[in-house]
Design an enzyme around this catalytic site. Structure first.
Site, PDB file in Angstrom:
ATOM      1  N   ASP A  64      -1.873  37.287 -59.550  1.00  0.00           N
ATOM      2  CA  ASP A  64      -0.645  37.546 -60.304  1.00  0.00           C
ATOM      3  C   ASP A  64       0.102  36.258 -60.631  1.00  0.00           C
ATOM      4  O   ASP A  64       0.719  36.141 -61.692  1.00  0.00           O
ATOM      5  CB  ASP A  64       0.269  38.485 -59.514  1.00  0.00           C
ATOM      6  CG  ASP A  64      -0.096  39.950 -59.720  1.00  0.00           C
ATOM      7  OD1 ASP A  64      -1.019  40.224 -60.515  1.00  0.00           O
ATOM      8  OD2 ASP A  64       0.537  40.812 -59.092  1.00  0.00           O
ATOM      9  N   ASN A 133       8.776  37.798 -63.142  1.00  0.00           N
ATOM     10  CA  ASN A 133       9.010  38.563 -61.913  1.00  0.00           C
ATOM     11  C   ASN A 133      10.464  38.487 -61.482  1.00  0.00           C
ATOM     12  O   ASN A 133      11.161  39.490 -61.443  1.00  0.00           O
ATOM     13  CB  ASN A 133       8.118  38.034 -60.778  1.00  0.00           C
ATOM     14  CG  ASN A 133       6.919  38.915 -60.526  1.00  0.00           C
ATOM     15  OD1 ASN A 133       6.655  39.856 -61.262  1.00  0.00           O
ATOM     16  ND2 ASN A 133       6.183  38.604 -59.485  1.00  0.00           N
ATOM     17  N   TYR A 176       9.525  39.828 -54.381  1.00  0.00           N
ATOM     18  CA  TYR A 176      10.561  39.322 -53.484  1.00  0.00           C
ATOM     19  C   TYR A 176      11.682  40.343 -53.303  1.00  0.00           C
ATOM     20  O   TYR A 176      12.181  40.567 -52.189  1.00  0.00           O
ATOM     21  CB  TYR A 176      11.098  38.008 -54.063  1.00  0.00           C
ATOM     22  CG  TYR A 176      11.889  37.137 -53.115  1.00  0.00           C
ATOM     23  CD1 TYR A 176      12.312  37.589 -51.865  1.00  0.00           C
ATOM     24  CD2 TYR A 176      12.231  35.836 -53.478  1.00  0.00           C
ATOM     25  CE1 TYR A 176      13.040  36.777 -51.014  1.00  0.00           C
ATOM     26  CE2 TYR A 176      12.959  35.010 -52.629  1.00  0.00           C
ATOM     27  CZ  TYR A 176      13.362  35.489 -51.398  1.00  0.00           C
ATOM     28  OH  TYR A 176      14.085  34.677 -50.575  1.00  0.00           O
TER      29      TYR A 176
END
Length: 303
Positions: A64, A133, A176
């Site tokens: 990723d 992300n 996260y």
């Protein structure tokens, strides 16, 4: 076609498959100059900032993280990105190395669908960066806490005193932000999630915002030095003042999907590793048949 390589993993086998396919189909491969020593001599090297602009499509070889790097490299002129899996737990990549020849032929014949992804467009103390992300403001170990205020569309809403503040996209909600206690958000949603990690005071829960709301996080004078991370990469080290302005940008990345249903099923299985509540029958439907047969052979008979 532009090749985007994992920075440390051995990509020789996968690049060889792609190179042989490209030779048969008279296609040109390019790679950034820094990676020239990792690919055959027939692959053309170009400056890093020209790979995405010159390519019709990008092939990400890794996990990723490599996929996110490929998407960021093409954010100004989005190109289709095909992900080849070499990582451990990938939510974005779809293709395994043995499937590459067929996948490349389908890419050439335009027999695929596009999955559009949004990014966070961020002004970090005057510098423009993007994150697919998340962007995180993280305290330096041993130096106190992150202290900052949150404003939405110019309206002050509160403050954070914590170890880190993570702002994520829907696809970043499994990274996260999830580890910090944030919610899982559908990739189909247009939203932004702000999650504090280890909050000591102030806002202590995740905040989910609409895509069109503008976010401003501003460091306070009593804050410890802060590291700014973009998709897990350090962008700025030891910032002690300034602000981060964040907006949501739709259709910033184009991911190639050859079998959306299969990709969804794989992600269901990966999500089960994040402790989501799957029933045994649901989980067995997602596991490869060979793995199920092996498990049945190894399990002792019922009493």
């Amino acid at each position: 076609m532009g090749l985007v390589l994992h920075p440390t993993r051995d990509v020789t086998e996968v690049v060889g498959i792609i190179e042989r396919w490209a030779t048969r189909h008279h296609k040109t491969l390019i790679v950034r100059a820094e990676d020239q020593h990792r690919v055959p001599s027939c692959v053309e090297s170009v400056p890093a900032d020209q790979v995405a602009t010159r390519a019709d499509a990008l092939i990400s070889i890794g996990g990723d993280g490599t996929m996110l790097g490929a998407l960021r490299s093409a954010v100004l002129d989005p190109k289709p990105v095909l992900g080849v899996h070499l990582g451990r737990l990938g939510f974005l990549v779809e293709i395994e190395p043995p499937e590459l020849p067929e996948a490349l032929s389908r890419l050439l014949s335009k027999d695929f669908t596009i999955e559009s992804h949004a990014c966070l467009a961020c002004d970090v103390c005057g510098d423009d960066v993007v994150a697919f992300n998340d962007i995180a403001l993280v305290r330096q170990p041993g130096s106190g806490f992150v202290n900052l205020t949150l404003a939405i569309d110019g309206q002050q809403y509160g403050y954070y005193r914590c170890d880190a503040v993570v702002v994520s996209t829907p696809i970043g909600s499994t990274a996260y932000s999830y580890a910090a206690g944030g919610p899982l958000v559908s990739p189909a949603a247009d939203s932004v999630v702000i999650t504090p990690s280890a909050p000591m005071a102030g806002i202590s829960r995740s905040v989910v915002l609409a895509a069109d709301e503008k976010i401003r996080l501003e460091l306070q004078s009593e804050s410890s030095p802060v590291v700014v991370e973009m998709d897990g990469l350090v962008f700025r080290d030891a910032a002690t003042e300034g602000a981060v302005d964040i907006s949501y940008r739709r259709n910033a990345g184009l991911v190639v999907r050859l079998d959306p249903l299969r990709y969804q099923e794989r992600n269901q299985l990966k999500m089960s590793l994040l402790d989501l509540p799957f029933l045994p029958d649901q989980l067995s439907e997602l596991l490869p048949k060979e793995l199920l047969r092996r498990a049945e052979q190894e399990l002792p008979p019922p009493c």
